[in-house]
Design an enzyme around this catalytic site. Sequence first.
Site, PDB file in Angstrom:
ATOM      1  N   CYS A  12      14.067 -13.134  17.049  1.00  0.00           N
ATOM      2  CA  CYS A  12      14.448 -11.628  16.791  1.00  0.00           C
ATOM      3  C   CYS A  12      15.622 -11.156  17.862  1.00  0.00           C
ATOM      4  CB  CYS A  12      13.006 -10.549  16.988  1.00  0.00           C
ATOM      5  SG  CYS A  12      11.778 -11.158  15.809  1.00  0.00           S
TER       6      CYS A  12
ATOM      7  N   CYS B 154      13.416 -10.057   7.495  1.00  0.00           N
ATOM      8  CA  CYS B 154      14.001 -10.394   8.577  1.00  0.00           C
ATOM      9  C   CYS B 154      13.718 -11.974   8.635  1.00  0.00           C
ATOM     10  CB  CYS B 154      13.699  -9.738   9.744  1.00  0.00           C
ATOM     11  SG  CYS B 154      15.341  -8.882  10.136  1.00  0.00           S
TER      12      CYS B 154
ATOM     13  N   CYS C  67      -6.781  12.145  -2.040  1.00  0.00           N
ATOM     14  CA  CYS C  67      -6.550  12.037  -0.518  1.00  0.00           C
ATOM     15  C   CYS C  67      -6.464  13.459  -0.004  1.00  0.00           C
ATOM     16  CB  CYS C  67      -5.318  11.270  -0.262  1.00  0.00           C
ATOM     17  SG  CYS C  67      -5.006   9.719  -0.929  1.00  0.00           S
TER      18      CYS C  67
ATOM     19  N   HIS D 251      -7.796  15.535   3.195  1.00  0.00           N
ATOM     20  CA  HIS D 251      -6.936  15.693   4.363  1.00  0.00           C
ATOM     21  C   HIS D 251      -6.175  16.743   4.283  1.00  0.00           C
ATOM     22  CE1 HIS D 251      -8.411  11.642   5.736  1.00  0.00           C
ATOM     23  NE2 HIS D 251      -8.041  11.340   4.600  1.00  0.00           N
TER      24      HIS D 251
ATOM     25  N   CYS E 125      -9.743   3.936   3.164  1.00  0.00           N
ATOM     26  CA  CYS E 125      -9.865   4.995   2.533  1.00  0.00           C
ATOM     27  C   CYS E 125     -10.229   5.042   0.871  1.00  0.00           C
ATOM     28  CB  CYS E 125      -8.558   5.977   2.513  1.00  0.00           C
ATOM     29  SG  CYS E 125      -8.455   7.075   3.924  1.00  0.00           S
TER      30      CYS E 125
END
Lengths: 260, 113
Positions: free
Chosen positions: A75, A113, A176, A180, A221
């Site tokens: 990298c 990458c 959700c 939340h 979740c």
Amino acid sequence: MMRKAAILAAMLVTALAVPALAGEIAPQDRKSGYTGMSAENRAMQDDDTINPATLWVLDGEALWSAKAGAANQSCAGCHGDAAVSMKGVSARYPAFDDASRAPVDIEQRINLCRTRHQNATPLPPESRDLVALSAFIGRQSRGLPIATPDDPRLKPFLARGKALYTQRQGQINLSCAQCHDDNWGRNLAGNIVPQGHPNGYPLYRLEWQSVGTLQRRLRNCLTGIRAEPYAYNAPDYVALELYLRQRAAGMLVETPAVRP
Amino acid sequence: MTETAQTPARVLVNAPKTAKRGDVIEIKTLVSHIMETGFRHDTSGNLVPRNIITRFECRYDGAVIFAADFSPAIAANPFLTFFTVATVSGPLEFSWTGDNGFATTHQAMLTVA
């Protein structure tokens, strides 16, 4: 098991029936999950020498300069000093990838990458090396505001993410948003319902006893509402990640955070 | 760098480099380890063998000043913090040993003025 689920569902319905729907959280009311943690857990996040996620960051730092793949390239070979080149990068993800014509999250970008420039095999989802690299790259954005790109090509994916966020799912039939947006700050069993901002990922979760990505958290979740989790790297995860990041735009990155 | 016993464990030690004679100093140590209890089963129902650190020792100028025997109930990536009195300049040597031949060490110098 079914009976337990039914009782839990009934409890949730009772808990959720009380408040009026609050809708989206106003920018000034947004709070990082950090604020709801115990003093001990906050201390763990505040001191890098106590934060177990530092172990992953150090692994990631070593991987950053390790040559990989048929290209025998690291990298660092392209990007140089991560403290300079990666500053603010993960704060902008998920971002649109031209070749895939879709947004990719930071872990997917690392693997792109690897395949495109290092001629290496992609790292498996949630593998130690992938999470370590992501934590190291994320660490370079700590303290900077989340800044999802203002890219018109992201619009349909953002809309998809928002639709998923507000859609009832699973045996418990919860969205959700019902936890939340509408019930943050209230108690769910022994825990405070957080606002669900993704400003610390990848993070060390005490329940996991390891560092994990936002996709791993979203799986938690989904199983929590008794829905079937999507496969890793499913486009719906990235759409949700994109919406959550935009919802938290401007909040400061805490990577690598600690959460209970 | 996968989570096997063979790879060297990542260690993080936070100890002061200098102290005044008689100072009480705090030493914090963190080590990466999965601490597999030996009580869990994998998805095929097979018992996952125990893989834990069993012993930690800290030597100060050659003498053991703190040691701990670990059990399966200790969390992954064990963090220990303890105190000692700075008496002489000398090395602080840390060692962790455990199942499957796990062994890792770390050294830090403490200069006492």
